[in-house]
Design a protein around this motif. Structure first.
Motif, PDB file in Angstrom:
ATOM      1  N   LEU A  89       0.835  -1.207   0.000  1.00 40.89           N
ATOM      2  CA  LEU A  89       0.000   0.000   0.000  1.00 40.89           C
ATOM      3  C   LEU A  89       0.863   1.246   0.000  1.00 40.89           C
ATOM      4  N   GLY A  90       1.932   1.223   0.802  1.00 39.69           N
ATOM      5  CA  GLY A  90       2.840   2.373   0.825  1.00 39.69           C
ATOM      6  C   GLY A  90       3.505   2.594  -0.517  1.00 39.69           C
ATOM      7  N   ILE A  91       3.929   1.515  -1.171  1.00 37.25           N
ATOM      8  CA  ILE A  91       4.545   1.640  -2.498  1.00 37.25           C
ATOM      9  C   ILE A  91       3.549   2.196  -3.506  1.00 37.25           C
ATOM     10  N   GLY A  92       2.302   1.730  -3.410  1.00 37.89           N
ATOM     11  CA  GLY A  92       1.267   2.234  -4.318  1.00 37.89           C
ATOM     12  C   GLY A  92       0.962   3.699  -4.083  1.00 37.89           C
ATOM     13  N   LEU A  93       0.907   4.127  -2.828  1.00 36.51           N
ATOM     14  CA  LEU A  93       0.644   5.534  -2.522  1.00 36.51           C
ATOM     15  C   LEU A  93       1.759   6.434  -3.021  1.00 36.51           C
ATOM     16  N   ALA A  94       2.984   5.939  -2.985  1.00 35.13           N
ATOM     17  CA  ALA A  94       4.117   6.752  -3.449  1.00 35.13           C
ATOM     18  C   ALA A  94       3.988   7.107  -4.923  1.00 35.13           C
ATOM     19  N   ARG A  95       3.278   6.297  -5.672  1.00 33.44           N
ATOM     20  CA  ARG A  95       3.116   6.548  -7.099  1.00 33.44           C
ATOM     21  C   ARG A  95       2.062   7.621  -7.394  1.00 33.44           C
ATOM     22  N   VAL A  96       1.091   7.781  -6.506  1.00 36.97           N
ATOM     23  CA  VAL A  96      -0.039   8.675  -6.792  1.00 36.97           C
ATOM     24  C   VAL A  96      -0.010   9.971  -5.987  1.00 36.97           C
ATOM     25  N   LEU A  97       0.760  10.016  -4.898  1.00 34.49           N
ATOM     26  CA  LEU A  97       0.796  11.222  -4.084  1.00 34.49           C
ATOM     27  C   LEU A  97       1.579  12.328  -4.788  1.00 34.49           C
ATOM     28  N   PRO A  98       1.154  13.575  -4.620  1.00 29.92           N
ATOM     29  CA  PRO A  98       1.911  14.702  -5.202  1.00 29.92           C
ATOM     30  C   PRO A  98       3.316  14.793  -4.590  1.00 29.92           C
ATOM     31  N   ALA A  99       4.232  15.395  -5.313  1.00 27.77           N
ATOM     32  CA  ALA A  99       5.627  15.490  -4.889  1.00 27.77           C
ATOM     33  C   ALA A  99       5.808  16.133  -3.510  1.00 27.77           C
TER      34      ALA A  99
ATOM     35  N   ALA B   9       3.983   0.246   5.972  1.00 28.67           N
ATOM     36  CA  ALA B   9       3.430   1.165   4.981  1.00 28.67           C
ATOM     37  C   ALA B   9       4.326   2.386   4.830  1.00 28.67           C
ATOM     38  N   SER B  10       4.889   2.866   5.955  1.00 24.61           N
ATOM     39  CA  SER B  10       5.803   4.003   5.884  1.00 24.61           C
ATOM     40  C   SER B  10       7.100   3.625   5.179  1.00 24.61           C
ATOM     41  N   PHE B  11       7.554   2.373   5.372  1.00 20.97           N
ATOM     42  CA  PHE B  11       8.741   1.921   4.655  1.00 20.97           C
ATOM     43  C   PHE B  11       8.505   1.931   3.148  1.00 20.97           C
ATOM     44  N   GLY B  12       7.359   1.381   2.740  1.00 23.21           N
ATOM     45  CA  GLY B  12       7.054   1.318   1.317  1.00 23.21           C
ATOM     46  C   GLY B  12       6.827   2.678   0.695  1.00 23.21           C
ATOM     47  N   LEU B  13       6.350   3.621   1.512  1.00 23.31           N
ATOM     48  CA  LEU B  13       6.031   4.951   0.986  1.00 23.31           C
ATOM     49  C   LEU B  13       7.271   5.681   0.490  1.00 23.31           C
ATOM     50  N   PHE B  14       8.378   5.534   1.184  1.00 20.66           N
ATOM     51  CA  PHE B  14       9.582   6.294   0.837  1.00 20.66           C
ATOM     52  C   PHE B  14      10.696   5.398   0.276  1.00 20.66           C
TER      53      PHE B  14
ATOM     54  N   ASN C  86      11.631  -0.800  -6.571  1.00 23.53           N
ATOM     55  CA  ASN C  86      12.316  -1.805  -7.367  1.00 23.53           C
ATOM     56  C   ASN C  86      12.145  -3.171  -6.728  1.00 23.53           C
ATOM     57  N   ALA C  87      12.554  -4.201  -7.459  1.00 19.14           N
ATOM     58  CA  ALA C  87      12.329  -5.574  -7.002  1.00 19.14           C
ATOM     59  C   ALA C  87      13.082  -5.882  -5.716  1.00 19.14           C
ATOM     60  N   THR C  88      14.275  -5.328  -5.559  1.00 21.21           N
ATOM     61  CA  THR C  88      15.070  -5.601  -4.358  1.00 21.21           C
ATOM     62  C   THR C  88      14.340  -5.135  -3.106  1.00 21.21           C
ATOM     63  N   VAL C  89      13.740  -3.959  -3.171  1.00 21.45           N
ATOM     64  CA  VAL C  89      13.001  -3.426  -2.025  1.00 21.45           C
ATOM     65  C   VAL C  89      11.787  -4.297  -1.720  1.00 21.45           C
ATOM     66  N   VAL C  90      11.066  -4.698  -2.755  1.00 20.12           N
ATOM     67  CA  VAL C  90       9.874  -5.519  -2.553  1.00 20.12           C
ATOM     68  C   VAL C  90      10.248  -6.854  -1.919  1.00 20.12           C
ATOM     69  N   ILE C  91      11.320  -7.463  -2.395  1.00 23.25           N
ATOM     70  CA  ILE C  91      11.765  -8.746  -1.836  1.00 23.25           C
ATOM     71  C   ILE C  91      12.195  -8.580  -0.378  1.00 23.25           C
TER      72      ILE C  91
END
Length: 250
Positions: free
Chosen positions: A20-30, A193-198, A202-207
């Motif tokens: 969820l955090g990774i997904g939010l990082a894609r849609v949130l404004p800069a 979620a906070s980890f994924g947000l920032f 890439n695949a390494t982070v997801v793994i």
């Protein structure tokens, strides 16, 4: 509660939070992902992470104590039965039938403790046998001071065996309230979620997040398993009692 199901749900919640955090990082404004925001979120999550670590540490300690208490009670029970058999042998031929009852009790107790399901009827029968042993020892005719001393020691050991039996019942498991567990899992999900947000996308982070989620859910599994040593995959060993039974048979 089923420890395997809870640990799988924990993994789903934690890794789901990371995704969820990774997904939010894609849609949130800069502006929502700038350095100031990252610092504020990191400081806030540090408090949550510390709190979660303290609670998990306390849960592990409590569960480990419950497991150790049951293991120690089984060890004590095995030693006391061996001592009682030895003292009964010193009471002469009149105690031979009591020794046979003691061997039967030890075998039945080992089967009871090794059973995966709760067998209260067997536990009650074993308690009745133990009480019968106590009555038989009390009814032995005292021949001399040495005999009376051994008889009193035998009765004390019967009482000790009974105490171990009640400790095994009382220390059967610890209860972790479901709301408490849900809150801890929520903290961990929020943290990931906070980890994924920032984190870089890439695949390494997801793994890495996946493996961390597996590790934490495995920790929850261990806590629940150690807290219920009478059932599940991790159970207190009855090997000391089984080895003692072999010694009695020799």
């Amino acid at each position: 509660m089923n420890s395997l199901v809870v640990s799988l749900l924990t993994f789903a919640a934690i890794f789901g939070g990371a995704l969820l955090g990774i997904g939010l990082a894609r849609v949130l404004p800069a502006p929502h992902l700038n350095t100031e925001t990252r610092t504020a979120v990191s400081v806030s999550m540090a408090v949550v992470g510390t709190l979660a670590a303290l609670v998990l540490g306390l849960m592990i300690t409590t569960a480990s104590s419950a497991f150790s208490a049951r293991s120690n009670a089984i060890d004590t029970l095995a030693v006391d039965i061996a001592k009682l058999d030895r003292i009964l042998s010193r009471l002469g031929p009149g105690a031979s039938s009591i020794r046979e009852d003691l061997r039967s009790y030890a075998k039945a107790k080992a089967e009871e403790l090794a059973a995966v399901v709760d067998k209260r009827d067997i536990a009650l029968r074993n308690l009745t046998v133990l009480e019968g042993i106590s009555d038989q020892v009390s009814q032995l005719s005292a021949e001399d001071a040495r005999f009376r001393h051994n008889q009193s020691q035998a009765l004390l050991l019967v009482d000790s065996i009974a105490d171990a039996r009640w400790r095994l019942v009382e220390d059967a498991s610890i209860s972790i309230p479901l709301p408490f567990l849900i809150i801890v899992i929520f903290w961990l999900s929020l943290l990931f979620a906070s980890f994924g947000l920032f984190a870089p996308n890439n695949a390494t982070v997801v793994i890495a997040l996946f493996l961390c989620a597996v590790a934490i859910s495995g920790g929850i599994f261990l806590i629940l398993e150690l807290g219920t040593p009478t059932r599940g995959f991790i159970r207190a060993s009855v090997e000391p009692l089984q080895l003692m039974i072999k010694d009695l048979s020799n």
